[in-house]
Write an enzyme that holds these catalytic residues in place. Structure first.
Site, PDB file in Angstrom:
ATOM      1  N   CYS A  88      41.418  49.551  12.320  1.00  0.00           N
ATOM      2  CA  CYS A  88      42.295  48.522  12.893  1.00  0.00           C
ATOM      3  C   CYS A  88      43.045  49.070  14.106  1.00  0.00           C
ATOM      4  O   CYS A  88      43.918  49.940  13.971  1.00  0.00           O
ATOM      5  CB  CYS A  88      43.271  48.042  11.815  1.00  0.00           C
ATOM      6  SG  CYS A  88      44.630  47.028  12.435  1.00  0.00           S
ATOM      7  N   CYS A  91      46.842  48.520  14.093  1.00  0.00           N
ATOM      8  CA  CYS A  91      47.482  49.420  13.127  1.00  0.00           C
ATOM      9  C   CYS A  91      47.809  50.761  13.777  1.00  0.00           C
ATOM     10  O   CYS A  91      48.858  51.367  13.513  1.00  0.00           O
ATOM     11  CB  CYS A  91      46.570  49.655  11.920  1.00  0.00           C
ATOM     12  SG  CYS A  91      46.166  48.172  10.975  1.00  0.00           S
TER      13      CYS A  91
END
Length: 331
Positions: A88, A91
């Site tokens: 991600c 993230c």
């Protein structure tokens, strides 16, 4: 508070974690005497060393099996929960911010990191339909915070809200890192992989509150690679932030109530719903208005639904159901 923050960052209710809380399989955190510290800023007065709960680190990795530790710890200090994944991109932008703030608050919060790929029970319990998802646990009670990578200043504001909510519930302690324990500052963290240029430019613009530039950068990335799902999701997130900037909840809800068939009014309050995690409300509102509009207005409603689908995630059952209903309305 009448102003909507330009993020989905409201404390938006409890998540049912009873299936994990009652497991009772994990060992409790390191024993210590009760914490009791006066609330304040990151540099506020701390509890005495002898009164502080001792923990291995202010940033901890937790799993489906060890989440009971977080429940126990949250009786002393609020725990911020970061649900992330290695693949991600957002993230990798947000996690270092959360880790840095965990150190800055000097024991008034603890950051618990959850790898969603390895911990499906926690992922489901926190209703993490897209990542990063950030929540808190206060006195054993989980609260949803926000979804997506936000600028550091906005993350700090959310943490301040969490600390206020914790203090109102009698949770105002401070923890101490055990002597000799590896802490996040001392641990050698691998450097995150660099983001693609347009993604990085978009993130930098978001940090400056320049959503127009961020939107343009994500659109350029998509033009260069229409299959860039990270850019598509990033565009959906920053577009939502841009639309909500400067709006107020009271104004949006009043406009929608006064004009239930006005697509512009319903689009505005649907943004408010989706930013607060009320996914089914947002979908239902726009699907109800869709058959009543035509031409450009109809396309605007359809496009907004597709954007929401990107925000929530294609595999989410609510998205699947909404897509099915939209297809029925289209054909």
């Amino acid at each position: 508070m009448s102003n909507i923050p330009p993020t989905p960052a409201g404390l938006r209710g409890a998540v049912d974690l009873s299936s994990l809380v009652n497991r009772g399989t994990a060992s409790p955190p390191a024993p210590a005497s009760a914490a009791a510290a006066a609330p304040g800023g990151p540099g506020g007065a701390a509890a005495g060393v002898s009164d502080a709960l001792v923990v291995p680190s202010l940033v901890v990795d937790v799993t489906d099996q060890t989440f009971q530790d977080v429940i126990e710890l949250s009786m002393q200090v609020p725990v911020i929960v970061d649900l992330w994944a290695e693949w991600c991109g957002p993230c990798k932008q947000l996690s270092p911010v959360l880790e840095r703030l965990a150190q800055e608050y000097d024991g008034r919060i603890v950051l618990a990191k959850v790898d969603v790929d390895a911990n499906p029970q926690l992922t489901q319990a926190f209703q993490a339909q897209s990542i990063p998802t950030v929540a808190a646990v206060i006195g054993g009670r989980p609260l949803g915070l926000f979804v997506g990578a936000l600028p550091e200043a906005e993350v700090r504001d959310v943490i301040e809200q969490v600390l206020q909510a914790a203090a109102q519930n009698g949770i105002a302690g401070r923890v101490q890192v055990a002597d000799g324990a590896p802490d996040a500052d001392a641990a050698a963290e691998p450097e995150p992989e660099p983001l693609p240029p347009h993604h990085q430019a978009a993130y930098d613009a978001i940090e400056q509150g320049d959503y127009t530039t961020a939107i343009a950068e994500y659109r350029t990335a998509i033009a260069q690679d229409p299959h860039d799902r990270m850019a598509v999701a990033g565009l959906a997130q920053v577009s939502l932030l841009d639309r909500l900037q400067g709006a107020t909840a009271d104004e949006l809800r009043a406009a929608a109530a006064a004009a239930p068939t006005d697509p512009a009014a319903q689009l505005g309050v649907a943004d408010l719903d989706i930013s607060g995690g009320h996914v089914e409300d947002a979908f239902g509102r726009l699907l109800d208005v869709f058959p009543t509009v035509h031409g450009a207005e109809r396309e605007a409603v359809r496009a907004r639904l597709v954007e929401y689908f990107e925000l929530v995630g294609a595999d989410d059952p609510r998205v699947v159901a909404a897509r099915r209903r939209l297809a029925t309305l289209l054909y």
